[in-house]
Scaffold this active site. Structure first.
Site, mmCIF file in Angstrom:
data_model
loop_
_atom_site.group_PDB
_atom_site.id
_atom_site.type_symbol
_atom_site.label_atom_id
_atom_site.label_comp_id
_atom_site.label_asym_id
_atom_site.label_seq_id
_atom_site.Cartn_x
_atom_site.Cartn_y
_atom_site.Cartn_z
ATOM 1 N N HIS A 1 2.440 -0.290 -8.664
ATOM 2 C CA HIS A 1 2.447 -1.016 -7.396
ATOM 3 C C HIS A 1 2.111 -2.489 -7.617
ATOM 4 O O HIS A 1 1.590 -2.857 -8.656
ATOM 5 C CB HIS A 1 1.500 -0.387 -6.372
ATOM 6 C CG HIS A 1 0.060 -0.380 -6.776
ATOM 7 N ND1 HIS A 1 -0.448 0.501 -7.705
ATOM 8 C CD2 HIS A 1 -0.970 -1.148 -6.382
ATOM 9 C CE1 HIS A 1 -1.739 0.286 -7.845
ATOM 10 N NE2 HIS A 1 -2.084 -0.718 -7.055
ATOM 11 N N TYR B 1 -10.880 -7.442 -4.069
ATOM 12 C CA TYR B 1 -10.212 -6.140 -4.168
ATOM 13 C C TYR B 1 -8.953 -6.244 -5.037
ATOM 14 O O TYR B 1 -8.712 -5.409 -5.888
ATOM 15 C CB TYR B 1 -9.855 -5.632 -2.770
ATOM 16 C CG TYR B 1 -9.019 -4.380 -2.777
ATOM 17 C CD1 TYR B 1 -9.587 -3.143 -3.038
ATOM 18 C CD2 TYR B 1 -7.652 -4.432 -2.532
ATOM 19 C CE1 TYR B 1 -8.822 -1.989 -3.056
ATOM 20 C CE2 TYR B 1 -6.874 -3.288 -2.554
ATOM 21 C CZ TYR B 1 -7.467 -2.074 -2.805
ATOM 22 O OH TYR B 1 -6.697 -0.934 -2.829
#
Length: 157
Positions: A70, A134
């Site tokens: 991803h 993140y």
């Protein structure tokens, strides 16, 4: 009116002819069938392709990580573009460029598609630092992702 110590000072850097803006988005998309194909040489090449495509459209890459299965990007997209337009542009053009470069390869994806349909998007507001952390942490969490590279010049398709 005086500012209190707790108020955040807004510094907006971006402007168009009649617009001052700060539009940031956290965007995630995956290869078709979530195959783990984004590694090694293809990962480096894809990073360069996405940087050039964003620069061409005037989109700023705030943070980005290419994981094996991803892509995470935090983008500042001007309000003259819809998010769907930019994501479609990035996915479509990057797939076309990769297929042109690897044109000698077989077509393992029906319809010549590399990316899966759809994507995840979230607006980034005052929690930008948390989103950036993140995205950066995705790289450390996926550090072992490069072990799939058995043949660096092999076909990711």
């Amino acid at each position: 009116m005086a500012r209190t110590a707790g108020e955040r000072s807004l510094t907006v850097r971006n402007s168009l002819a009649h617009t001052v803006w700060e539009c940031k988005y956290h965007i995630v998309w995956v290869p078709k069938r979530r195959r783990k194909v984004v590694y090694g040489a293809l990962r480096r090449e894809l990073r360069t392709i996405l940087e050039k495509l964003c620069k061409y459209k005037g989109v700023e890459i705030i943070e980005g990580t290419l994981c094996a299965d991803h892509i995470h990007m935090c983008l500042a997209i001007p309000p003259k573009f819809a998010v769907a337009t930019i994501v479609g542009y990035l996915k479509g053009k990057s797939a076309m460029i990769m297929f042109e470069k690897y044109s000698k390869l077989k077509r393992n994806f029906k319809g010549h598609s590399f990316w899966a349909r759809g994507y995840y998007v979230n607006t980034v507001g005052l929690d930008e630092a948390r989103v950036r952390k993140y995205i950066k942490d995705q790289d450390t969490n996926e550090a072992a992702s490069d072990h799939w590279e058995s043949d660096p010049d092999g076909s990711p398709f």
